[in-house]
Design a protein around this motif. Structure first.
Motif, mmCIF file in Angstrom:
data_model
loop_
_atom_site.group_PDB
_atom_site.id
_atom_site.type_symbol
_atom_site.label_atom_id
_atom_site.label_comp_id
_atom_site.label_asym_id
_atom_site.label_seq_id
_atom_site.Cartn_x
_atom_site.Cartn_y
_atom_site.Cartn_z
ATOM 1 N N ASP A 163 -3.806 -42.424 -107.165
ATOM 2 C CA ASP A 163 -2.858 -42.140 -106.083
ATOM 3 C C ASP A 163 -2.106 -43.366 -105.594
ATOM 4 O O ASP A 163 -1.387 -43.315 -104.594
ATOM 5 C CB ASP A 163 -3.571 -41.463 -104.902
ATOM 6 C CG ASP A 163 -4.600 -42.369 -104.223
ATOM 7 O OD1 ASP A 163 -4.705 -43.554 -104.608
ATOM 8 O OD2 ASP A 163 -5.300 -41.882 -103.308
ATOM 9 N N GLY A 164 -2.256 -44.458 -106.307
ATOM 10 C CA GLY A 164 -1.631 -45.706 -105.901
ATOM 11 C C GLY A 164 -2.593 -46.642 -105.208
ATOM 12 O O GLY A 164 -2.310 -47.835 -105.065
ATOM 13 N N SER A 165 -3.755 -46.093 -104.794
ATOM 14 C CA SER A 165 -4.772 -46.898 -104.113
ATOM 15 C C SER A 165 -6.127 -46.822 -104.793
ATOM 16 O O SER A 165 -6.853 -47.807 -104.848
ATOM 17 C CB SER A 165 -4.909 -46.447 -102.651
ATOM 18 O OG SER A 165 -3.706 -46.662 -101.949
ATOM 19 N N LYS A 166 -6.483 -45.636 -105.295
ATOM 20 C CA LYS A 166 -7.811 -45.481 -105.900
ATOM 21 C C LYS A 166 -7.777 -44.449 -107.019
ATOM 22 O O LYS A 166 -6.913 -43.555 -107.043
ATOM 23 C CB LYS A 166 -8.848 -45.099 -104.844
ATOM 24 C CG LYS A 166 -8.635 -43.747 -104.208
ATOM 25 C CD LYS A 166 -9.712 -43.461 -103.173
ATOM 26 C CE LYS A 166 -9.599 -42.068 -102.579
ATOM 27 N NZ LYS A 166 -8.300 -41.831 -101.912
ATOM 28 N N LEU A 167 -8.752 -44.570 -107.922
ATOM 29 C CA LEU A 167 -8.925 -43.644 -109.027
ATOM 30 C C LEU A 167 -9.864 -42.515 -108.640
ATOM 31 O O LEU A 167 -10.816 -42.717 -107.885
ATOM 32 C CB LEU A 167 -9.506 -44.369 -110.241
ATOM 33 C CG LEU A 167 -8.631 -45.413 -110.921
ATOM 34 C CD1 LEU A 167 -9.459 -46.226 -111.902
ATOM 35 C CD2 LEU A 167 -7.458 -44.760 -111.634
ATOM 36 N N SER A 168 -9.622 -41.327 -109.208
ATOM 37 C CA SER A 168 -10.497 -40.168 -108.956
ATOM 38 C C SER A 168 -10.336 -39.180 -110.103
ATOM 39 O O SER A 168 -9.543 -39.380 -111.025
ATOM 40 C CB SER A 168 -10.138 -39.505 -107.622
ATOM 41 O OG SER A 168 -8.800 -39.006 -107.656
ATOM 42 N N ASP A 169 -11.114 -38.091 -110.033
ATOM 43 C CA ASP A 169 -10.963 -36.932 -110.922
ATOM 44 C C ASP A 169 -11.081 -37.301 -112.401
ATOM 45 O O ASP A 169 -10.188 -37.062 -113.206
ATOM 46 C CB ASP A 169 -9.622 -36.226 -110.688
ATOM 47 C CG ASP A 169 -9.444 -35.766 -109.257
ATOM 48 O OD1 ASP A 169 -10.455 -35.400 -108.631
ATOM 49 O OD2 ASP A 169 -8.313 -35.794 -108.756
ATOM 50 N N TYR A 170 -12.237 -37.850 -112.764
ATOM 51 C CA TYR A 170 -12.494 -38.220 -114.152
ATOM 52 C C TYR A 170 -12.619 -36.974 -115.032
ATOM 53 O O TYR A 170 -13.345 -36.032 -114.708
ATOM 54 C CB TYR A 170 -13.789 -39.028 -114.216
ATOM 55 C CG TYR A 170 -14.276 -39.388 -115.599
ATOM 56 C CD1 TYR A 170 -13.741 -40.475 -116.281
ATOM 57 C CD2 TYR A 170 -15.289 -38.659 -116.217
ATOM 58 C CE1 TYR A 170 -14.203 -40.828 -117.545
ATOM 59 C CE2 TYR A 170 -15.759 -39.001 -117.470
ATOM 60 C CZ TYR A 170 -15.210 -40.082 -118.131
ATOM 61 O OH TYR A 170 -15.672 -40.430 -119.377
ATOM 62 N N LYS A 171 -11.906 -36.958 -116.152
ATOM 63 C CA LYS A 171 -11.958 -35.832 -117.083
ATOM 64 C C LYS A 171 -11.986 -36.361 -118.512
ATOM 65 O O LYS A 171 -11.142 -37.174 -118.902
ATOM 66 C CB LYS A 171 -10.736 -34.914 -116.913
ATOM 67 C CG LYS A 171 -10.740 -33.723 -117.855
ATOM 68 C CD LYS A 171 -9.533 -32.825 -117.630
ATOM 69 C CE LYS A 171 -9.571 -31.622 -118.591
ATOM 70 N NZ LYS A 171 -8.404 -30.731 -118.386
ATOM 71 N N VAL A 172 -12.952 -35.907 -119.305
ATOM 72 C CA VAL A 172 -13.059 -36.307 -120.709
ATOM 73 C C VAL A 172 -12.086 -35.468 -121.530
ATOM 74 O O VAL A 172 -12.085 -34.240 -121.463
ATOM 75 C CB VAL A 172 -14.494 -36.113 -121.228
ATOM 76 C CG1 VAL A 172 -14.572 -36.500 -122.697
ATOM 77 C CG2 VAL A 172 -15.477 -36.931 -120.408
ATOM 78 N N LEU A 173 -11.258 -36.134 -122.339
ATOM 79 C CA LEU A 173 -10.310 -35.448 -123.208
ATOM 80 C C LEU A 173 -10.785 -35.403 -124.656
ATOM 81 O O LEU A 173 -10.664 -34.376 -125.325
ATOM 82 C CB LEU A 173 -8.944 -36.145 -123.150
ATOM 83 C CG LEU A 173 -8.298 -36.261 -121.769
ATOM 84 C CD1 LEU A 173 -6.950 -36.964 -121.883
ATOM 85 C CD2 LEU A 173 -8.143 -34.904 -121.117
ATOM 86 N N VAL A 174 -11.289 -36.528 -125.156
ATOM 87 C CA VAL A 174 -11.806 -36.621 -126.530
ATOM 88 C C VAL A 174 -13.123 -37.367 -126.458
ATOM 89 O O VAL A 174 -13.216 -38.412 -125.812
ATOM 90 C CB VAL A 174 -10.822 -37.375 -127.454
ATOM 91 C CG1 VAL A 174 -11.409 -37.492 -128.863
ATOM 92 C CG2 VAL A 174 -9.468 -36.682 -127.496
ATOM 93 N N LYS A 175 -14.144 -36.855 -127.117
ATOM 94 C CA LYS A 175 -15.441 -37.523 -127.117
ATOM 95 C C LYS A 175 -16.035 -37.498 -128.518
ATOM 96 O O LYS A 175 -15.536 -36.787 -129.400
ATOM 97 C CB LYS A 175 -16.396 -36.882 -126.115
ATOM 98 C CG LYS A 175 -16.787 -35.453 -126.439
ATOM 99 C CD LYS A 175 -17.576 -34.796 -125.313
ATOM 100 C CE LYS A 175 -18.839 -35.520 -124.960
ATOM 101 N NZ LYS A 175 -19.651 -34.788 -123.953
ATOM 102 N N GLY A 176 -17.083 -38.285 -128.705
ATOM 103 C CA GLY A 176 -17.803 -38.247 -129.965
ATOM 104 C C GLY A 176 -17.236 -39.119 -131.063
ATOM 105 O O GLY A 176 -17.651 -39.007 -132.222
ATOM 106 N N ILE A 177 -16.284 -40.001 -130.722
ATOM 107 C CA ILE A 177 -15.850 -40.995 -131.704
ATOM 108 C C ILE A 177 -17.008 -41.988 -131.855
ATOM 109 O O ILE A 177 -17.444 -42.581 -130.871
ATOM 110 C CB ILE A 177 -14.572 -41.713 -131.235
ATOM 111 C CG1 ILE A 177 -13.465 -40.707 -130.919
ATOM 112 C CG2 ILE A 177 -14.105 -42.709 -132.292
ATOM 113 C CD1 ILE A 177 -12.271 -41.317 -130.192
ATOM 114 N N LYS A 178 -17.512 -42.150 -133.033
ATOM 115 C CA LYS A 178 -18.721 -42.961 -133.216
ATOM 116 C C LYS A 178 -18.510 -44.373 -132.685
ATOM 117 O O LYS A 178 -17.441 -44.960 -132.836
ATOM 118 C CB LYS A 178 -19.129 -42.995 -134.681
ATOM 119 C CG LYS A 178 -19.632 -41.651 -135.208
ATOM 120 C CD LYS A 178 -20.105 -41.783 -136.650
ATOM 121 C CE LYS A 178 -20.492 -40.414 -137.209
ATOM 122 N NZ LYS A 178 -21.574 -39.782 -136.448
#
Length: 389
Positions: A163-178
């Motif tokens: 939001d310009g001040s802090k990060l939030s709402d973590y979402k995984v898009l791609v996983k499992g890359i060794k």
């Protein structure tokens, strides 16, 4: 023969290519390098004209013919392995620290502020951790930023809201890359086509680079939701394959994709990337004559390079070297890469990331001397500014 062919000239408008460059979506290969490290045609891509920018891009300014790196000044000190850098629309940079998992903003005047950490990030006690960062080209409307990082099960691409001040709402898009202690790739950038590109190392399992069903040893191309981008050559996330440990990505004003890659014991590479092409690893390291494999445009002995970041500015590619501890300037003309020239050799240590400042004939360059290979104390890394003259 292992072919040397140029990238297709996709239907990019000049304004779209310029906009992507201005948004800081230019660029990068990996860690210690060499033995010290352990060492179908795609559909045409559609130009995205809605990318947001803070300033006019370098591609729209009068070009300084044959400009070269000049004076160096310190923008900011007291960093510990800064890795990813992406520009925000206000002209400040979003920067990650690999081992602390912290994310900062850094203003052009040097004001540094931590804005959060990336959840579920872990270190590999080597090259893994919090790596690349990419600001959404539509940040003003979606406030999304993207990260590539190591997690418990492997390497991931994730999205957060800023939001310009802090990060939030973590979402995984791609996983499992060794993952592995070494060869995690990690560069993340939006291209001028509006899609997100990620580099994935071979995780020290070299056969994966030739396995098109694996995400390792690849350049990946995806939508902002982590799905395969339209026109990908195999209908998957895979865009190109046969890579060992790619860490540098950038585009020239014509939309051609250039990649910097760490070799093993012989040669590091600068490649011109085409969709669906095989770049040779582990069969080839540097140029070879194996049928179906694409030769690099340039190659270096690993002691001279071990490249990570790469960016385009004023007719040349600038490539940051880790083990080589220098900044390489490589003039480009169309699909040809000219004779490289080294700058600042051994002056600043291991050079990790280089990015072009939006709208200026200026580069930002970061070090990672506090990493496993550099062995400097925590807080010894810096971000520099370089004027091109």
């Amino acid at each position: 023969m292992r072919t040397r062919t140029g990238a297709p000239r996709h239907a990019l408008t000049a304004s779209a290519a310029a906009t992507a460059l201005a948004a800081g979506l230019l660029l990068a290969t990996a860690d210690p390098g060499g033995a010290a490290e352990s060492r179908t045609t795609a559909a045409p891509r559609t130009a995205v004209a809605s990318l947001t920018t803070a300033e006019p891009s370098a591609a729209t300014r009068p070009r300084a013919a044959d400009s070269t790196p000049g004076g160096v000044k310190t923008v900011s000190s007291d960093w510990t392995v800064p890795w990813g850098l992406s520009w925000l629309p206000d002209g400040s940079a979003l920067i990650t620290e690999r081992d602390s998992f912290k994310v900062f903003t850094l203003s052009r005047s040097g004001a540094k502020k931590q804005v959060g950490t990336v959840p579920e990030a872990v270190t590999t006690d080597g090259e893994g951790g919090l790596l690349g960062a990419a600001v959404s080209p539509n940040w003003k409307s979606d406030h999304h930023v993207f990260f590539m990082h190591t997690a418990a099960e492997g390497n991931r691409v994730a999205r957060m809201t800023f939001d310009g001040s802090k990060l939030s709402d973590y979402k995984v898009l791609v996983k499992g890359i060794k993952k592995n202690r070494f060869h995690n790739g990690g560069r993340l950038k939006f291209g001028p086509d509006g899609y997100l590109y990620a580099t994935a190392g071979d995780a020290r399992a070299s056969d994966l680079a030739q396995d098109k069903s694996s995400l390792n040893g690849k350049i990946l191309r995806m939508t902002a939701d982590g799905k395969p981008a339209p026109g990908n050559p195999f209908g998957t996330l895979v865009y190109s394959y046969g890579h060992r440990n790619p860490q540098g990505l950038t585009w020239d004003p014509q939309g051609r994709l250039w990649e910097a890659e760490l070799g093993d014991a012989k040669f590091d590479e600068l490649n011109l990337i085409e969709p669906g092409k095989n770049y040779g690893w582990p069969t080839c390291e540097g140029q070879c004559s194996t049928s179906g494999m694409t030769n690099p445009k340039r190659q270096w002995k690993v002691g001279e390079a071990s490249p990570s970041g790469v960016t385009y500015a004023d007719g040349a590619l600038y490539m940051a070297a880790l083990k080589g501890q220098r900044l390489w300037r490589i003039p480009v003309d169309g699909t040809d890469a000219g004779t490289p020239k080294a700058y600042y050799t051994k002056s600043y240590g291991r050079l990790r990331t280089v990015e072009t400042v939006p709208g200026e004939n200026t580069l930002w360059l970061s070090t990672t001397n506090a990493d496993l290979a550099g062995r400097q104390p925590a807080g010894s890394d810096k971000v520099f500014q370089i004027e091109l003259k």
